[in-house]
Design an enzyme around this catalytic site. Structure first.
Site, PDB file in Angstrom:
ATOM      1  N   TYR A  11      -2.818  -0.303  10.555  1.00  0.00           N
ATOM      2  CA  TYR A  11      -2.720  -0.758   9.166  1.00  0.00           C
ATOM      3  C   TYR A  11      -1.441  -0.213   8.532  1.00  0.00           C
ATOM      4  O   TYR A  11      -0.664  -0.953   7.929  1.00  0.00           O
ATOM      5  CB  TYR A  11      -3.957  -0.267   8.406  1.00  0.00           C
ATOM      6  CG  TYR A  11      -3.972  -0.539   6.926  1.00  0.00           C
ATOM      7  CD1 TYR A  11      -4.540  -1.707   6.429  1.00  0.00           C
ATOM      8  CD2 TYR A  11      -3.446   0.380   6.016  1.00  0.00           C
ATOM      9  CE1 TYR A  11      -4.577  -1.959   5.068  1.00  0.00           C
ATOM     10  CE2 TYR A  11      -3.479   0.136   4.648  1.00  0.00           C
ATOM     11  CZ  TYR A  11      -4.047  -1.030   4.182  1.00  0.00           C
ATOM     12  OH  TYR A  11      -4.075  -1.267   2.833  1.00  0.00           O
ATOM     13  N   SER A  62       0.848  -1.193   0.000  1.00  0.00           N
ATOM     14  CA  SER A  62       0.000   0.000   0.000  1.00  0.00           C
ATOM     15  C   SER A  62       0.879   1.236   0.000  1.00  0.00           C
ATOM     16  O   SER A  62       2.019   1.202   0.493  1.00  0.00           O
ATOM     17  CB  SER A  62      -0.893   0.032   1.247  1.00  0.00           C
ATOM     18  OG  SER A  62      -1.613   1.246   1.332  1.00  0.00           O
TER      19      SER A  62
END
Length: 252
Positions: A146, A133
């Protein structure tokens, strides 16, 4: 299965994983989708005509189930590490359980699944796509556990790219920006006049990832202009922190 290559996609029942499965499947290879939810897996299997395995890869039993399935597989052409989920508890709540859960799913699952698949990957001189990501390259106040786990995953994936080359295995680190999926719908971003331009569809993301794989890239961003955020984090962390605070105030 011994005579055919296998393509394995974790987190493959929806979102980016399913979109990648659609684009990676080949008539001369079998496709295995792995995810936690049997209902969505069944729908994906009906669409793609493939095999599925319901397993929670954040757990030892889930990884063991996948490892058992891979026993005897001669060649894995592509492994996609895409299992994921949101972790939104603020860091100042000091929740070690959420921190551990994020690390287990977003980082350690990649390590464990790749280890289980490695012999067949090496025999095929196949490819690994680690879906990380943009959050693994910048520090944000949104979904902080996250982001922290993704930072660990990107460091591991970059290192794996270097070491795996000796065995003829290619590793691509894919860093999507905001992608509209069931887990991350990005309603507020998509509702903003300018911010919506930063959000892409899961199919667009998958197309860009596959294109990067075909070009032999070591690392890619989806879209590629998100790379600027990674550079800015390295050279101007204070500025990026201020931008992250403003973004969090506006979009949560």
């Amino acid at each position: 299965m011994a005579g055919r290559d296998l393509i394995v996609v974790t987190g493959g029942s929806s979102g980016i994983g399913l979109a990648l499965a659609r684009r990676l499947r080949r008539p001369d290879a079998d496709l295995l989708l792995v995810a936690r939810g049997p209902e969505r897996l069944a729908a994906a299997a009906a669409e793609l005509g493939c095999e599925t395995l319901a397993a929670d890869l954040a757990t030892e039993s889930g990884v063991a189930a996948l490892a058992t399935r891979l026993e005897g597989v001669e060649r894995i052409r592509v492994l996609v590490n895409n299992a994921g989920g949101p972790f939104r508890t603020p860091l100042l709540e000091h929740d070690p359980a959420e921190a551990a859960a994020a690390i287990d799913l977003l980082y350690l699952a990649m390590v464990r699944v790749t280890a289980a698949a490695w012999p067949a990957l090496a025999r095929a001189q196949g490819s690994v796509i680690n879906v990380v990501s943009v959050a693994g390259t910048v520090a944000t106040g949104s979904a902080p556990h996250y982001a922290a786990a993704k930072h660990a995953a990107i460091a591991w994936s970059r290192g794996l790219h270097v070491e795996a080359a000796a065995a003829g295995v290619h590793v691509l680190t894919a860093n999507p920006g905001p992608v509209a999926t069931a887990a991350f719908p990005h309603h507020r971003l998509r509702g903003h006049r300018w911010a919506r331009r930063a959000v892409i569809t899961d199919d667009d993301c998958a197309a860009r990832v596959v294109r990067a794989l075909e070009r032999g890239r070591a690392e890619s961003f989806q879209p590629e202009w998100w790379r600027a955020a990674s550079v800015a984090q390295a050279v101007a962390p204070g500025t990026m922190a201020r931008l992250a605070r403003r973004s969090r105030e506006r979009f949560g």
